[in-house]
Design a protein around this motif. Sequence first.
Motif, PDB file in Angstrom:
ATOM      1  N   ARG A  97     -49.775  27.136  -7.119  1.00 47.10           N
ATOM      2  CA  ARG A  97     -51.193  27.448  -6.974  1.00 47.10           C
ATOM      3  C   ARG A  97     -51.484  28.182  -5.661  1.00 47.10           C
ATOM      4  O   ARG A  97     -52.614  28.573  -5.412  1.00 47.10           O
ATOM      5  N   LYS A  99     -51.006  31.214  -2.814  1.00 46.70           N
ATOM      6  CA  LYS A  99     -50.631  32.604  -2.548  1.00 46.70           C
ATOM      7  C   LYS A  99     -49.824  32.662  -1.256  1.00 46.70           C
ATOM      8  O   LYS A  99     -48.817  33.353  -1.164  1.00 46.70           O
ATOM      9  N   THR A 125     -53.293  29.699   1.781  1.00 44.66           N
ATOM     10  CA  THR A 125     -54.236  30.438   0.949  1.00 44.66           C
ATOM     11  C   THR A 125     -53.878  30.235  -0.510  1.00 44.66           C
ATOM     12  O   THR A 125     -52.727  30.451  -0.910  1.00 44.66           O
ATOM     13  N   ALA A 126     -54.880  29.836  -1.298  1.00 42.94           N
ATOM     14  CA  ALA A 126     -54.674  29.610  -2.730  1.00 42.94           C
ATOM     15  C   ALA A 126     -54.583  30.942  -3.466  1.00 42.94           C
ATOM     16  O   ALA A 126     -54.944  31.998  -2.926  1.00 42.94           O
ATOM     17  N   ARG A 127     -54.137  30.904  -4.700  1.00 38.83           N
ATOM     18  CA  ARG A 127     -54.010  32.111  -5.526  1.00 38.83           C
ATOM     19  C   ARG A 127     -55.358  32.796  -5.762  1.00 38.83           C
ATOM     20  O   ARG A 127     -55.403  33.986  -6.040  1.00 38.83           O
ATOM     21  N   ASP A 128     -56.457  32.064  -5.630  1.00 38.94           N
ATOM     22  CA  ASP A 128     -57.778  32.684  -5.786  1.00 38.94           C
ATOM     23  C   ASP A 128     -58.309  33.248  -4.463  1.00 38.94           C
ATOM     24  O   ASP A 128     -59.486  33.561  -4.333  1.00 38.94           O
ATOM     25  N   ASP A 129     -57.417  33.385  -3.492  1.00 37.28           N
ATOM     26  CA  ASP A 129     -57.703  33.936  -2.158  1.00 37.28           C
ATOM     27  C   ASP A 129     -58.617  33.073  -1.298  1.00 37.28           C
ATOM     28  O   ASP A 129     -59.078  33.509  -0.248  1.00 37.28           O
ATOM     29  N   LYS A 130     -58.877  31.856  -1.724  1.00 35.76           N
ATOM     30  CA  LYS A 130     -59.659  30.933  -0.898  1.00 35.76           C
ATOM     31  C   LYS A 130     -58.699  30.071  -0.073  1.00 35.76           C
ATOM     32  O   LYS A 130     -57.593  29.751  -0.523  1.00 35.76           O
ATOM     33  N   TYR A 132     -57.013  26.853   1.597  1.00 39.58           N
ATOM     34  CA  TYR A 132     -56.823  25.425   1.339  1.00 39.58           C
ATOM     35  C   TYR A 132     -56.431  24.819   2.674  1.00 39.58           C
ATOM     36  O   TYR A 132     -55.505  25.296   3.340  1.00 39.58           O
ATOM     37  N   ARG A 165     -59.454  24.040  -9.642  1.00 42.38           N
ATOM     38  CA  ARG A 165     -59.980  25.393  -9.516  1.00 42.38           C
ATOM     39  C   ARG A 165     -58.905  26.463  -9.691  1.00 42.38           C
ATOM     40  O   ARG A 165     -59.150  27.531 -10.257  1.00 42.38           O
ATOM     41  N   VAL A 166     -57.692  26.182  -9.227  1.00 40.85           N
ATOM     42  CA  VAL A 166     -56.631  27.188  -9.187  1.00 40.85           C
ATOM     43  C   VAL A 166     -55.568  26.871 -10.225  1.00 40.85           C
ATOM     44  O   VAL A 166     -54.999  25.784 -10.234  1.00 40.85           O
ATOM     45  N   SER A 167     -55.305  27.841 -11.089  1.00 41.40           N
ATOM     46  CA  SER A 167     -54.229  27.687 -12.081  1.00 41.40           C
ATOM     47  C   SER A 167     -52.893  28.036 -11.448  1.00 41.40           C
ATOM     48  O   SER A 167     -52.801  28.972 -10.639  1.00 41.40           O
TER      49      SER A 167
END
Length: 172
Positions: A97, A99, A125-130, A132, A165-167
């Motif tokens: 999950r 990035k 950084t999560a895969r959705d660019d947010k 963590y 939230r993140v796949s």
Amino acid sequence: MTIRSLFTGSMLAGLIVGASLLTNTEAAMADSKDETEARNKALVTASFEAWANGTGSPYNLLADDATWTIVGKSLASKTYASREAFMSEVIRPFNARMKVGLKPTIRRIYADGDSVVIFFDASGTARDDKPYANTYAWFFDMRDGKVVKGTAFFDSIVFDDFWTRVSPAPAK
């Protein structure tokens, strides 16, 4: 010299020798405990430094039969019966999950015999660019340089938000 004074002298000598032996044994045990603490603390510290540098992981310290408990009510909270169960159910899906993987920063590390406590922050950084970011307290029971039992505390709200939230990235 009376029998009583001989007996008292012998008793006193015996007590002194016995106390000396106890003191030496306690000192040896303290040295052994201090050595164990220093070794365990150094192993865990080195594994966290390798994690922060991207060259290793504290999970390399887990014995194959290590148990890992995530305390609380998070989606991942339970006891995992082995290193592989923990890695396959939590760590690999977590990393899939991300990035940019987590980098830990130790706030404090404590050792007491075969127990090590690590209080740290980790962010990535999560895969959705947010981002963590979470704060953790891990408690390790160690034997022969390996973690045989891990117990983890963290902010479950932050974790659960990220987890749902993140796949995970598709397996390659």
